[in-house]
Enzyme design. Structure first.
Site, mmCIF file in Angstrom:
data_model
loop_
_atom_site.group_PDB
_atom_site.id
_atom_site.type_symbol
_atom_site.label_atom_id
_atom_site.label_comp_id
_atom_site.label_asym_id
_atom_site.label_seq_id
_atom_site.Cartn_x
_atom_site.Cartn_y
_atom_site.Cartn_z
ATOM 1 N N HIS A 1 0.823 -1.214 0.000
ATOM 2 C CA HIS A 1 0.000 0.000 0.000
ATOM 3 C C HIS A 1 0.862 1.270 0.000
ATOM 4 C CE1 HIS A 1 -0.150 -0.683 4.653
ATOM 5 N NE2 HIS A 1 0.883 0.053 4.350
ATOM 6 N N HIS B 1 -1.078 5.032 9.651
ATOM 7 C CA HIS B 1 0.291 5.568 9.725
ATOM 8 C C HIS B 1 0.300 6.972 10.312
ATOM 9 C CE1 HIS B 1 0.105 2.699 6.367
ATOM 10 N NE2 HIS B 1 1.389 2.480 6.513
ATOM 11 N N HIS C 1 10.582 -3.740 3.699
ATOM 12 C CA HIS C 1 11.089 -2.374 3.563
ATOM 13 C C HIS C 1 11.458 -1.817 4.926
ATOM 14 C CE1 HIS C 1 6.797 -1.680 4.371
ATOM 15 N NE2 HIS C 1 6.942 -0.380 4.455
ATOM 16 N N GLU D 1 4.720 -5.110 8.627
ATOM 17 C CA GLU D 1 3.336 -5.064 8.128
ATOM 18 C C GLU D 1 2.857 -6.410 7.598
ATOM 19 O OE1 GLU D 1 3.184 -0.397 6.641
ATOM 20 O OE2 GLU D 1 3.642 -1.955 5.202
#
Lengths: 117, 280
Positions: B12, B59, B193, B240
């Site tokens: 996303h 976030h 990431h 995530e």
């Protein structure tokens, strides 16, 4: 609430846990406020007054003045809120990554690309 | 009765929101990423789900560190997007399904998942980017949504095992809903990431591909990872992947992989997509 650090070391990584969250609360709260355009504008107008309003400590203020991401993280900043700070200057996550790793942005992007090979 | 017809996973990454706004679908940098999605959309057009339950992480739009729920379930008539501070275009609201939301909330809490219910919930790129990729004209399509936010911002984050079990409970919740609705579960975020620290830019292709393989038929193996093992292998934000495991837990039928795509890099991320069928 646990105030003990998560001790397992992962190189080049600071785990954002309760300890960091306590340390960085004012800094992160300021950066969270940058979701709103009027707060971004108020920061641009008078950085010092804006930092004072949120009660940043001197190390955090200095890291903000120097736009130093590693220092911001060290003083309790969380990258998701810091990204909103970086956004004020039009910096994206490659710019931020390049600064933290001491690379040029082009070299950082090339490093990302190479990991796909 | 309600039926979970399948599960989808997708990264996303916020930059995707900008790329969609600029229509960079055939741009050489973006094409290998966007080329994965027509197959997912074709499948969705054929299956025609009524509701998408989207598991994502906020976030720093709806939640701040003052109150940080581990599991939060949307129960609103609609979900608004808002300014995230760094210039991703704002989108029209997403339609909710509060009746199903409350059924899910009741069932989860009975099942000992003491979630936070949200009658107001702004949704950030973690939710909006997958919706744009999978339902580009979501407003016209009539798709209803239930956002579920899982904390990945502040440790302790829920473990992979806990998220997988949460998914199982979510699956039981949906399948006990008496109305005839077709539901898809979307697990978002990842794959590897890391945005922060001296290890910024870390991507782990081998680990990502292993996860995309094992999540289909051996999700329990992945659920055994500890949160810190996940951070070490997938990067600080690659944790995530717990959102994918929550999705997978909800698929309790015969699971078959229909489509997948993986590309490095999109922004700082190994970008992954899966379409999983959940046959009765």
């Amino acid at each position: 609430m646990s105030t003990e650090a998560i001790t397992e070391e992962i190189p080049g990584t600071i785990i954002f846990d309760g300890r960091q969250a306590m340390k960085g609360y004012a800094l992160n709260k300021m950066c969270y406020s940058f979701n709103r355009a009027e707060n971004r504008e108020a920061f641009r107008r008078d950085e010092e007054a804006f930092m004072e309003k949120f009660g940043l400590n001197e190390q955090q203020k200095e890291a903000i003045r120097r736009r130093n991401v590693l220092d911001l993280i060290d003083t309790g900043g969380n990258i998701y809120y810091l990204a909103k700070f970086a956004g004020i200057f039009g910096l994206n996550v490659q710019d931020v990554g390049a600064q933290q790793t001491g690379m040029t942005v082009e070299a950082f992007k090339e490093m990302l690309r190479k990991q796909g090979e | 009765m309600a039926r979970i017809v399948g599960g989808l996973t997708t990264s996303h990454i916020p930059a995707v929101g900008n790329a969609i706004a600029k229509q960079l679908f055939d741009d050489p940098y973006w094409k290998p990423f966007f080329d994965g999605y027509p197959k997912a959309r074709t499948w969705l057009d054929a299956v025609k789900p009524d509701v998408a339950i989207v598991i994502y992480n906020d976030h720093g739009l709806n939640f701040f560190l003052d109150k940080m729920p581990t599991f939060a379930v949307g129960a609103a008539f609609e979900y608004k997007n808002d300014d995230e501070g760094w210039g991703i275009p704002m989108l029209p609201p997403f339609k909710g399904d509060p009746k199903l939301s409350w059924h899910v909330i009741d069932s989860l809490v009975r099942d000992e998942f003491d979630i936070c219910s949200c009658q107001e919930m702004t949704v950030d790129h973690g939710f909006t980017v997958p919706m744009q990729l999978l339902w580009p004209d979501y407003a016209a399509s009539g798709i209803r949504t239930i956002p579920i936010s899982i904390n990945t911002v502040q440790h302790p984050i829920p473990s992979p095992a806990r998220c997988y079990k949460f998914g199982r409970a979510l699956g039981r919740a949906v399948e006990s809903y008496p109305e005839d609705v077709k539901v898809v579960i979307v697990g978002t975020g990842g794959l590897s990431h890391q945005l922060d620290g001296k290890r910024a830019g870390f991507i782990n292709k081998e680990f990502d591909l292993m996860c995309m393989d094992k999540i289909v038929g051996e999700p329990e193996t992945l659920a055994k990872l500890s949160p810190l093992e996940l951070v070490r292998e997938a990067g600080a934000q690659g944790a995530e992947f717990i959102l994918w495991l929550a999705m997978r837990g909800a698929l309790t039928g015969k699971v078959r992989k229909l489509h997948s795509n993986y590309h490095i890099p999109i922004s700082n991320t190994g970008a992954g997509m899966l379409v999983l069928e959940n046959a009765a």
